[in-house]
Design an enzyme around this catalytic site. Structure first.
Site, mmCIF file in Angstrom:
data_model
loop_
_atom_site.group_PDB
_atom_site.id
_atom_site.type_symbol
_atom_site.label_atom_id
_atom_site.label_comp_id
_atom_site.label_asym_id
_atom_site.label_seq_id
_atom_site.Cartn_x
_atom_site.Cartn_y
_atom_site.Cartn_z
ATOM 1 N N ASP A 5 0.850 -1.191 0.000
ATOM 2 C CA ASP A 5 0.000 0.000 0.000
ATOM 3 C C ASP A 5 0.887 1.242 0.000
ATOM 4 O OD1 ASP A 5 -1.863 1.977 0.429
ATOM 5 O OD2 ASP A 5 -2.197 1.467 2.541
ATOM 6 N N ASN A 9 -0.230 4.447 -0.298
ATOM 7 C CA ASN A 9 -0.818 5.716 0.149
ATOM 8 C C ASN A 9 -1.544 5.649 1.493
ATOM 9 O OD1 ASN A 9 -3.010 4.263 -0.580
ATOM 10 N ND2 ASN A 9 -3.784 5.676 -2.133
ATOM 11 N N ASP A 66 -4.032 3.922 2.627
ATOM 12 C CA ASP A 66 -5.481 3.708 2.789
ATOM 13 C C ASP A 66 -5.808 2.267 3.194
ATOM 14 O OD1 ASP A 66 -5.011 2.345 0.466
ATOM 15 O OD2 ASP A 66 -6.469 3.427 -0.767
ATOM 16 N N ASP A 111 -1.818 -1.218 -3.885
ATOM 17 C CA ASP A 111 -2.155 -0.457 -5.091
ATOM 18 C C ASP A 111 -1.043 -0.548 -6.143
ATOM 19 O OD1 ASP A 111 -0.213 1.378 -4.042
ATOM 20 O OD2 ASP A 111 -1.789 2.144 -2.725
ATOM 21 N N ASP A 114 -5.091 -10.529 -15.651
ATOM 22 C CA ASP A 114 -6.152 -11.499 -15.415
ATOM 23 C C ASP A 114 -7.325 -11.159 -16.335
ATOM 24 O OD1 ASP A 114 -7.604 -13.517 -13.899
ATOM 25 O OD2 ASP A 114 -6.227 -13.033 -12.270
ATOM 26 N N ASP A 134 -9.406 -16.519 -16.275
ATOM 27 C CA ASP A 134 -10.197 -16.988 -15.145
ATOM 28 C C ASP A 134 -11.245 -18.015 -15.590
ATOM 29 O OD1 ASP A 134 -10.763 -16.370 -12.257
ATOM 30 O OD2 ASP A 134 -12.752 -15.952 -13.072
ATOM 31 N N GLU A 162 -7.332 -21.101 -16.598
ATOM 32 C CA GLU A 162 -7.657 -21.789 -15.348
ATOM 33 C C GLU A 162 -8.705 -22.852 -15.650
ATOM 34 O OE1 GLU A 162 -9.287 -20.822 -10.822
ATOM 35 O OE2 GLU A 162 -10.081 -19.697 -12.517
ATOM 36 N N HIS A 172 -3.953 -17.302 -5.070
ATOM 37 C CA HIS A 172 -4.805 -16.548 -4.156
ATOM 38 C C HIS A 172 -6.055 -17.323 -3.725
ATOM 39 C CE1 HIS A 172 -6.450 -16.219 -8.105
ATOM 40 N NE2 HIS A 172 -7.568 -15.725 -7.614
ATOM 41 N N ASP A 173 -6.273 -18.498 -4.297
ATOM 42 C CA ASP A 173 -7.438 -19.308 -3.933
ATOM 43 C C ASP A 173 -7.054 -20.509 -3.068
ATOM 44 O OD1 ASP A 173 -9.183 -17.745 -5.465
ATOM 45 O OD2 ASP A 173 -8.826 -18.937 -7.275
#
Ligand code: NOJ
Length: 561
Positions: free
Chosen positions: A21, A23, A25, A29, A98, A199, A241, A315-316
């Site tokens: 990150d 910034n 928040d 990003d 992706d 995907d 995928e 990520h899954d």
């Protein structure tokens, strides 16, 4: 065989929300990625696979796209994206985006239009059916739990969604839709990206009335059309995928003369620790012999035609060192062993962010600490189906994809250095010990081990193109295989468990890489220690190289001839 750049590449997957990150928040990003390019350069990867950064309501962390051609403001702007492409290009790193075209967000303008009336020009971009006797059109289920059909009041029909109801499925039978998608893909390619990770691409040929989800009859026709209209004219790479792929199906996608995709992700090995016929939440211990059988089947079957992708995590999926390694006393050794086993094989290896640090599953215990939509749905569904809270949480702790989504651990400072604000998802408390700064300060870290594996692939053709041969399929603890290219032979020995094992060998071997600092050359007698992994170059006269290596069990020791 025509050689391709992506056959010698190592790909690094970035999940932008949890990467860095810039910034404050609390969410990662694009500027954050830009600031970490030097880190990726140091690791040595060739390609970044960037998970979705497009405009999205973030129901499924970006896999619900409401505009394919703008950037989610939380991640930055189109200018940031262009800058990232430019900087990566300068540094010799390619970017693969992706491509999520099985479905959009329900907030996409196509769906907003489509749901207005049955006559709307966009209606047919999605899949609509009437109810049956006041009931759902059929019993198709969503992959996130519950029915795959959602009622839409405006037109008194149901639409199909294989994921959340905020992710309506697109209707690939509609030619106008396909053309729109190809135009969008070309605009991204024109911006300088190197290809796409597609995907759940095996769903696009679905036939909902016949309850066919994966591998529908027109799937390959669509992919050939897509190839011809978009990336086929460029030197791009694509990876689909495909949860439902067998090696035969994989060859349909990846045989070069069919002009479809470069490679696919298949998930057979990653499902070996669930009960047969069950869901991934029905846990079972992994049997190493099953893993060898599956990996080897894929290596052999795609040897002549097609190409493998190699991955442990994404990520899954949960963190591999917690799943099949030992994330306690042998965390670093087992992370390096798993890396050796995978990167030693033939195919294109993928590294999921944090894997190169040996990041682990999160130690969270309560369902509130697992915010992902899939996890939340499964929790409710399993309790409804009669599983106990304890059983359900045990499975979630082991397998939930949230485990992969805790923020990247950059240093030992507050929030692991991921953000100066409040992170969107808690950091794993072990960041004080496991973090990039520490890894980069120690020569023997998991990070530098990955760096060596990547370098080996770049420097030795045998890593990319050597023929794979499995040895000792029946052994429960050791994964042993060779790679052979012309006059060169490498022997990869991995001790998957804690037990020490004795090796007697008729061959001599030079250590190319090992996860122990003092692994001796391969000689008459060797000991494989807990989680030890070694790549040997088998030495000897040329004729010796040609003779296949033989491995047998003699009592408890392994004899190599
Ligand atoms: C597969 C993606 O990897 C996953 O994260 C997502 O939830 C589904 N497809 C739906 O797009």
């Amino acid at each position: 065989m025509i050689k391709k750049w992506w056959q010698k590449s190592v790909i690094y997957q970035i999940y932008p929300k949890s990467f860095f990150d810039s910034n404050g928040d609390g969410i990662g990003d694009l500027q954050g990625i830009i600031q970490k390019i030097s880190y990726l350069k140091r690791l040595g990867v060739d390609v970044i696979w960037l998970c979705p950064v497009y405009q999205s309501p973030q129901e499924d962390n970006g896999y619900d796209i409401s505009d394919y051609e703008s950037i989610y403001p939380g991640f930055g702007t189109m200018d940031d994206m262009k800058k990232l492409i430019r900087i990566c290009d300068r540094e010799g790193i390619r970017i693969v985006m992706d491509l999520v075209v099985n479905h959009t967000s329900d907030e996409h303008k196509w769906f907003q239009e489509a749901k207005k009336s049955r006559e709307n020009p966009y209606r047919d971009f999605y899949i609509w059916r009437k109810g049956k006797n006041g009931q759902l059109p059929n019993d198709l289920e969503s992959n996130f739990g519950g029915s795959a059909w959602e009622y839409s009041e405006e037109t008194d029909e149901y639409y199909l969604h294989f994921y959340s109801k905020k992710q309506p499925d697109l209707n690939w039978e509609n030619e106008k839709l396909r053309q729109e998608i190809y135009r969008m893909m070309n605009r991204w390619l024109d911006l300088g990206i190197a290809g796409f990770r597609m995907d759940v691409i095996d769903l696009i040929g679905k036939l909902p009335d016949e309850k066919i989800k994966e591998n529908g009859p027109r799937l390959h026709e669509y992919l050939q059309e897509m190839n011809a209209n978009t990336f086929g004219r460029r030197d791009a790479m694509t990876v689909g995928e495909c949860w439902g792929a067998t090696p035969e199906i994989a060859r349909l996608y990846t045989a070069p003369e069919r002009k479809e995709l470069s490679m696919i992700f298949q998930f057979e090995q990653i499902q070996l620790d669930k009960k047969k016929g069950g869901q991934r939440w029905d846990l079972k211990e992994l049997d190493l012999r099953d893993l060898k059988a599956v990996f080897s089947k894929w290596q052999y079957e795609l040897e002549e035609c097609g190409w493998n992708s190699l991955f442990w995590s994404n990520h899954d999926l949960p963190r591999i060192v917690s799943r099949w390694g030992n994330d306690r006393e042998y965390r670093e050794l087992s992370a390096k062993m798993l890396a050796t086993l995978l990167h030693g094989m033939k195919g294109t290896p993928y590294i999921y962010q944090g894997e190169e640090l040996g990041m682990t599953n999160a130690p969270f215990t309560s369902i509130e600490d697992f915010p992902d939509i899939e996890t939340q749905n499964i929790y409710k569904e399993r309790l409804r189906a009669g599983f106990s809270e304890e059983e359900t949480m045990c499975a979630i702790r082991k397998k939930a994809r949230d485990n992969a989504r805790t923020p990247m651990q950059w240093n030992a400072e507050k929030n692991a250095g991921f953000t100066t604000g409040t992170p969107w998802y808690q950091v794993n408390p072990n960041y004080t010990e496991i973090n990039a700064e520490d890894a980069m300060s120690r020569e023997d870290s998991v990070f530098y081990y990955y760096q060596k594996l990547i370098r080996l692939r770049r420097e030795h053709e045998i890593m990319a193109y050597g023929i794979y041969d499995l040895l000792l399929p029946e052994d429960e603890d050791l994964y042993i295989y060779t790679r052979t290219l012309e006059n060169e032979k490498w022997l990869i020995l991995c001790n998957f468990h804690e037990k020490e094992r004795v090796i007697t060998s008729m061959r001599m071997g030079r250590v190319i890489l090992s996860n122990y600092a003092d692994t001796p050359q391969l000689e008459e007698l060797c000991l494989l220690r807990p989680y030890e992994a070694v790549i040997y170059q088998i030495s000897g006269k040329k004729e010796n190289i040609k003779i296949p290596v033989i491995c047998r069990l003699e009592g408890k020791s392994v004899r190599i001839e």
